[in-house]
Design an enzyme around this catalytic site. Structure first.
Site, PDB file in Angstrom:
ATOM      1  N   CYS B 101       0.900  -1.140   0.000  1.00 30.96           N
ATOM      2  CA  CYS B 101       0.000   0.000   0.000  1.00 30.96           C
ATOM      3  C   CYS B 101       0.944   1.195   0.000  1.00 30.96           C
ATOM      4  CB  CYS B 101      -0.851  -0.008   1.262  1.00 30.96           C
ATOM      5  SG  CYS B 101      -2.053   1.323   1.289  1.00 30.96           S
ATOM      6  N   GLU B 210      -6.886  12.077  -5.039  1.00 34.88           N
ATOM      7  CA  GLU B 210      -7.170  13.428  -4.551  1.00 34.88           C
ATOM      8  C   GLU B 210      -6.576  14.485  -5.479  1.00 34.88           C
ATOM      9  OE1 GLU B 210      -7.503  13.897  -0.098  1.00 34.88           O
ATOM     10  OE2 GLU B 210      -5.781  15.193  -0.457  1.00 34.88           O
ATOM     11  N   MET B 384      -9.328  13.501   4.322  1.00 36.97           N
ATOM     12  CA  MET B 384      -9.771  14.172   3.096  1.00 36.97           C
ATOM     13  C   MET B 384     -10.252  15.608   3.315  1.00 36.97           C
ATOM     14  SD  MET B 384     -13.206  12.033   2.355  1.00 36.97           S
ATOM     15  CE  MET B 384     -14.350  11.606   3.647  1.00 36.97           C
ATOM     16  N   HIS B 407       3.357   7.523   8.211  1.00 37.32           N
ATOM     17  CA  HIS B 407       2.742   7.291   6.893  1.00 37.32           C
ATOM     18  C   HIS B 407       1.412   7.986   6.702  1.00 37.32           C
ATOM     19  CE1 HIS B 407      -0.278   4.687   8.619  1.00 37.32           C
ATOM     20  NE2 HIS B 407      -0.642   4.182   7.474  1.00 37.32           N
TER      21      HIS B 407
END
Lengths: 169, 484
Positions: B101, B210, B384, B407
């Protein structure tokens, strides 16, 4: 080394003659309870028998993958999982159902689980459902894995079964 | 989970805490956090997981936790641990289910002014063109098993060879988008089945695409080296190895359970299942993990192509005029074989980073040549509604953390708590009031990922900046987000 445990799957595209009770008729709170967990889905699952416990665990999985009301029992898939301990057999069965959705996009709307008590413990699940159709089905959570964390499946003094199972989201 | 009492923590610096070595611990623990974070941590089990990792054979120096630490399976998320190749172990629980990831940042020639009034159109186009959510199929034709096998070996280079991106992208990808030693023969049929049609998909949960604007530059020299400037439009992709990687992890947890038993490794938690790095099981896991890491880099490379195409379509601009550049692509769930200096000796180690980002400092050969004078770009996504950061790795990181840092923001609310708080609210409307356009396949995901479900990313980044491990370069403010 190619990792492989004892789990098998058979597909049956044919319509099932007599599907079990559709999961839409189940009240989720009578089947499983969601326990507090910081990031993932942690369930306590109940059943009157070990086979019902397994059926309810499969319900908990699919109930969190998709809105089940619109899933129709158009075909069947058969899964099989074996392990020496009930908890691990249950985990493997649910994990195999997750692969069935993730790889084949099969959504279940009901199931029946048979338990063979010869060693190792073997579970055979027939799932009634259909292929995921984005026009008709609403998906809820993407589940990564059925973890071994706090995994348990035990028979209580009353004879009922109780399991805890944690799904990584 | 064992019932050992948590060893005491001692403050060693402004934001550095040491967990005393007690009982079966082979090394002490080291936690990067401010006082408030430490107080909050006492309420969950992640500190005990730092302790548990410190008990594993062959661990070097410390079992470490970054300020975004939270509970994981086996290792905590935000955990870093390095093991000797001769006496140490490798553990799938130290990498996580979502192998590789990671985050990728793309720079453009656009400024915020260029897209005024067009953000909704761009986000809608991304939502249409970039397969995102649960059960979504790839935007590229379903691949054969042989083609997926080729991806597992070649990594991001496979995508470039097939027209998804440019060769230059590889130079700006950690490990050039390919871990060596990948062996598809070690991958189960289940993993192949889960991976066949998920190449080129974003996924769900905390994964996102994003649209951002560079709000503030903190370090002009590094920002210039990375091609970043104030007011610039950037794009961030956060995703991993999808169902393929999840299955590889699950398969090898089982292999490792048997291996831990066979090699008589005492593990305080079943999900710390591991095998000696020198064993056939340990080597097999690293080869399978490399397959999944390469799948993830291919996935992010293809997503880059889809994002570029969508942006060109919406804005009616050419590829040259958009000038999409890969700033960097970095993993935050991985185990890497690296060389580090420990007590004056250079050792080859297996560094596990689970929810931790590589943060190599200047002059390291693994850092792209054009960034080598300043250090490796470190990409830290936030929630977000707030911000994400670009930081830069340092020599201090090389000396203290095996070149690793935080992270992301880390969750503070469970999904159930977030859903409860979101009841009666419209998260997308709230985000809109803050100038952020959000689109998600499921309202549930949007609620679960609401900004208040996460720690304050500014504080998390600040801790590592104060520690001198990763220094702030730029703050990126979200303008639009696509969630699976």
């Amino acid at each position: 080394m190619n990792p492989c445990h004892e789990t098998q799957r058979e597909a049956g595209p044919q319509a099932a003659a007599s599907p079990p009770r559709h999961w839409r008729n189940l009240e989720p709170e009578t089947v499983y309870t969601e326990l507090l967990h910081p990031a993932d889905l942690f369930f306590e699952i109940h059943g009157r028998s070990f086979s019902e416990l397994c059926e309810h665990a499969l319900y908990a999985l699919f109930h969190n993958i998709a809105e089940l009301d619109s899933v129709m029992p158009r075909s069947t898939q058969t899964l099989q999982a074996s392990a020496s301990a009930p908890a691990e057999a249950l985990r493997r069965l649910v994990a195999e159902a997750l692969v069935l959705f993730d790889a084949e996009h099969f959504l279940a709307a009901g199931c029946q689980v048979d338990v063979s008590n010869t060693a190792p413990l073997t579970l055979t699940a027939v799932l009634w459902g259909e292929m995921f159709d984005p026009r008709r089905h609403e998906l809820l959570s993407e589940i990564k894995a059925v973890t071994r964390h706090q995994l348990a499946a035990d028979q209580e003094k009353t004879g009922r079964w109780r399991a805890t199972i944690l799904l990584d989201v | 989970m064992n019932t050992t009492p948590l060893p005491p923590l001692h403050r060693k610096g402004d934001v550095v805490w040491e967990m005393a070595r007690t009982g079966d611990m082979k090394v002490p623990g080291r936690i990067y956090a401010d006082s408030q974070m430490i107080d909050d941590l006492h309420e969950d089990q992640s500190l005990m997981q730092v302790h548990n990792v410190a008990c594993l054979p062959g661990i070097v120096r410390y079992s470490m936790a970054m300020p975004d630490i939270h509970f994981g399976y086996g290792f905590p998320i935000g955990g870093v641990a390095a093991f000797r190749m001769d006496s140490g172990v490798v553990s799938p629980g130290g990498v996580g289910y979502d192998i590789n990831c990671g985050v990728r940042l793309l720079g453009t020639s656009l400024t915020a002014d260029d897209i005024t009034g067009r953000v909704k159109g761009i986000v809608d186009q991304f939502f249409r063109d970039v397969p995102a959510g649960v059960g979504s199929a790839g935007a590229i034709a379903k691949l054969s098993r042989a083609e997926v096998g080729s991806i597992l070996v070649k990594g991001a280079a496979w995508a470039v060879e097939h027209g998804y991106g440019r060769p230059a992208d590889l130079a700006h990808t950690e490990a050039e988008g390919c871990l060596s030693g990948a062996d598809p023969e070690l991958i189960s049929d289940r993993a192949f089945r889960r991976g066949l049609d998920q190449v080129g998909t974003l996924g769900s949960g905390n994964h996102f695409l994003e649209l951002q604007v560079v709000e503030k530059i903190f370090a002009p020299e590094a920002a210039t080296a990375f091609g970043l400037r104030q007011g610039q439009i950037t794009l961030m992709v956060h995703c991993g190895s999808r169902g393929f990687g999840y299955q590889v992890c699950d398969d090898y947890l089982e292999v490792m359970e048997q291996a831990a038993h066979r090699y008589e490794i005492t593990i305080p938690d079943r999900q710390l299942a591991c095998a000696p790095l020198s064993s056939s099981e340990g080597k097999a896991y690293l080869s399978a993990m490399a397959c999944a890491a390469n799948y993830a880099w291919t996935n992010r490379q293809i997503l880059t192509h889809l994002v570029e195409r969508a942006l060109m379509k919406t804005l009616s601009v050419s590829r040259d005029s958009l000038d999409l550049q890969l700033v960097y692509d970095v993993a935050h769930n991985i185990a890497k074989i690296e060389r580090h200096e420990v007590d004056g000796e250079t050792l080859t180690l297996c560094v596990h980073r689970k929810g931790a980002t590589r943060a190599f400092g200047p002059d390291q050969s693994e850092v792209p040549a054009d960034y080598r004078s300043v250090g490796q770009p470190v990409l830290i996504p936030g929630d977000m509604g707030t911000a994400s950061y670009v930081c830069v790795g340092t020599q201090t990181a090389m000396e203290e953390t095996f070149g690793s840092t935080c992270h992301g923001a880390g969750r503070v609310l469970s999904r159930a708590q977030a859903l409860k708080r979101a009841k009666g609210r419209s998260i997308d409307r709230e985000l809109k009031q803050h100038g952020i356009v959000a689109r998600a396949q499921s309202r549930k995901t949007l609620a679960e990922e609401m900004p208040e479900a996460y720690k304050d990313v500014d504080s998390v980044v600040d801790v590592m900046h104060r520690a001198g491990v990763s220094l702030r370069v730029a703050r990126l403010r979200p303008l639009g987000v696509v969630k699976g």
